[in-house]
Every structure is written in C-alpha cells, then in structure tokens.
Write an enzyme that holds these catalytic residues in place. Structure first.
Site, PDB file in Angstrom:
ATOM      1  N   ARG A  89       0.941  -7.727  -0.749  1.00  0.00           N
ATOM      2  CA  ARG A  89       0.750  -7.324   0.632  1.00  0.00           C
ATOM      3  C   ARG A  89      -0.722  -7.354   0.995  1.00  0.00           C
ATOM      4  O   ARG A  89      -1.566  -6.815   0.274  1.00  0.00           O
ATOM      5  CB  ARG A  89       1.318  -5.911   0.850  1.00  0.00           C
ATOM      6  CG  ARG A  89       0.967  -5.290   2.196  1.00  0.00           C
ATOM      7  CD  ARG A  89       1.767  -4.022   2.399  1.00  0.00           C
ATOM      8  NE  ARG A  89       0.950  -2.966   2.969  1.00  0.00           N
ATOM      9  CZ  ARG A  89       1.411  -1.981   3.725  1.00  0.00           C
ATOM     10  NH1 ARG A  89       2.688  -1.920   3.999  1.00  0.00           N
ATOM     11  NH2 ARG A  89       0.615  -1.060   4.190  1.00  0.00           N
ATOM     12  N   THR A 122      -3.427  -7.076   7.239  1.00  0.00           N
ATOM     13  CA  THR A 122      -2.390  -7.528   8.176  1.00  0.00           C
ATOM     14  C   THR A 122      -1.022  -6.925   7.876  1.00  0.00           C
ATOM     15  O   THR A 122      -0.110  -7.030   8.701  1.00  0.00           O
ATOM     16  CB  THR A 122      -2.250  -9.061   8.116  1.00  0.00           C
ATOM     17  OG1 THR A 122      -1.779  -9.439   6.810  1.00  0.00           O
ATOM     18  CG2 THR A 122      -3.585  -9.727   8.381  1.00  0.00           C
ATOM     19  N   ASP A 167       1.939   4.441  -3.738  1.00  0.00           N
ATOM     20  CA  ASP A 167       2.135   3.060  -4.167  1.00  0.00           C
ATOM     21  C   ASP A 167       2.969   3.046  -5.439  1.00  0.00           C
ATOM     22  O   ASP A 167       2.537   3.507  -6.497  1.00  0.00           O
ATOM     23  CB  ASP A 167       0.778   2.397  -4.405  1.00  0.00           C
ATOM     24  CG  ASP A 167       0.902   0.911  -4.704  1.00  0.00           C
ATOM     25  OD1 ASP A 167       1.493   0.558  -5.753  1.00  0.00           O
ATOM     26  OD2 ASP A 167       0.406   0.112  -3.897  1.00  0.00           O
ATOM     27  N   ASP A 223       1.337   1.133  -8.479  1.00  0.00           N
ATOM     28  CA  ASP A 223       0.239   1.873  -9.079  1.00  0.00           C
ATOM     29  C   ASP A 223       0.747   3.067  -9.897  1.00  0.00           C
ATOM     30  O   ASP A 223       0.284   3.324 -11.016  1.00  0.00           O
ATOM     31  CB  ASP A 223      -0.725   2.370  -8.005  1.00  0.00           C
ATOM     32  CG  ASP A 223      -1.642   1.280  -7.494  1.00  0.00           C
ATOM     33  OD1 ASP A 223      -1.758   0.234  -8.156  1.00  0.00           O
ATOM     34  OD2 ASP A 223      -2.240   1.463  -6.419  1.00  0.00           O
TER      35      ASP A 223
END
Length: 206
Positions: A102, A106, A197, A200
């Site tokens: 990702r 954007t 995340d 992560d």
C-alpha cells in the site's frame, strides 16, 4: 455477498488481536485460529467427494472436502499466518502467493510479486487480514480472475464498511467471509477502532 461471523469465539479472538499487550507470536497464532474458524464457515457447502478410508473396523466410504479443487493464496506479508492456520486443517491444499504494498500517500496498492499455480477449475481462498479501503483486495481479485480462477472466496479478519462495500461493488460475484467489520475508516484510511498494522504486529517489525 459478504458474511460477518457471529461466532462469539471469533469475536473474543479479534479482541485479543486489538490488545496492544498481545505479543507478536501470540498475534500470529490468534490470526491462525481465527482463519481456521472463518475458513470452516466459508467451506461449509463446499463440494465433497466419496473417499474410501481404512478405519479400525475396516474400509469405509466417507465424504471429504475435494482439496484438489482448492488453492490458498495469501496477500503477503500479513496474510501468511492465515495460510499457516488453514494449512493445519487442509494440509494438502495447494498454495500461491501475491505480494502487494500500500502506498501510504495515495492509499493505493501495487502488485510487485506473484507466484500462483494454475487456477482453471479451481476455487481460490484469497487471504487478506485487513480490508481498509479494499484496494489491495480488489486488485488481487482482478488479478486472480485474469488467471482463470473458477471461483474466488475472500477470507478476512477485520474490515471497514467502506472497504467491504467497495469490494462487493467491484466484484459482486466474490463471497466475502470476514471475522469483524469495524465502525469506519478515519481520515488517514485506517480502520477504526482497528488493531494497528497486522503485518508489523505479526512479525514484530514496527
């Protein structure tokens, strides 16, 4: 079509993921557990074949899932624990891999690696823990369709309504089985309340 799990054990496990005190190893194992439950819900009506097995009382014809018709494809890296969990239940299913990243500016995703087996006449379980904007999932589904997948089922852990609806609108023929749909996306395109995340936290890289 999308179906959010109503299983209280799944909800319990999702909330374990949310807890910032959950260490990376436990985080991965919890994703594995959730994935196995959600996969069982998604495959409840999957085609079976009659197989002859040897039991303690002799030969017996039984119904088994036709795993030769299944391909498990995680979106790396966060989807890897989902694959590990489901392979504990369906160890003879084939696997493939998609790696997408990702763009934080954007919020769009880009495919930078793929390795998938032939998909003709196969049902693909596409494994992606987080459905925020839905961009990576939409792109992943489009790619697998271009490879000839007969049917695609999306298995997910957590999503925002905006992302799930975007996937349904882009690919109405794909069934989505998801553990939990949260409240919303925030201004940064993150799921709220979310869990951080997933990649992560699963691999302790944050």
């Amino acid at each position: 079509m999308y179906k959010e799990s109503t299983n209280i054990v799944v909800k319990h496990l999702v909330n374990r993921l949310r807890d910032v005190r959950t260490a990376s190893n436990e985080f991965r194992l919890t994703i594995e557990e959730i994935s196995r439950i959600v996969a069982s819900e998604a495959l409840n009506d999957f085609k079976t074949i009659t197989t002859n097995i040897e039991t303690w009382q002799g030969p017996l014809d039984v119904e088994m899932i036709e795993v030769q018709k299944l391909v498990l494809i995680p979106i790396l890296r966060a989807g890897e624990p989902m694959l590990t969990g489901i392979l504990r239940t369906l160890p003879y299913a084939r696997s493939g891999f998609l790696a997408m990243k990702r763009d934080e500016e954007t919020a769009e995703s880009k495919l930078f690696y793929e390795n998938v087996p032939p998909l003709e006449d196969k049902t693909v379980l596409l494994l992606d823990p987080m459905v925020a904007t839905g961009g990576s999932l939409i792109d992943g589904i489009s790619y697998l369709k271009s490879k000839g997948a007969k049917k695609i089922i999306s298995l997910n852990i957590l999503g925002a309504p905006e992302g799930v609806n975007a996937v349904v609108e882009a690919h109405p023929d794909v069934d989505i089985y998801i553990a939990q749909i949260d409240d919303r996306l925030d201004e940064n395109k993150y799921i709220r309340p979310g869990l951080g995340d997933a990649g992560d936290r699963a691999f302790n890289t944050n």
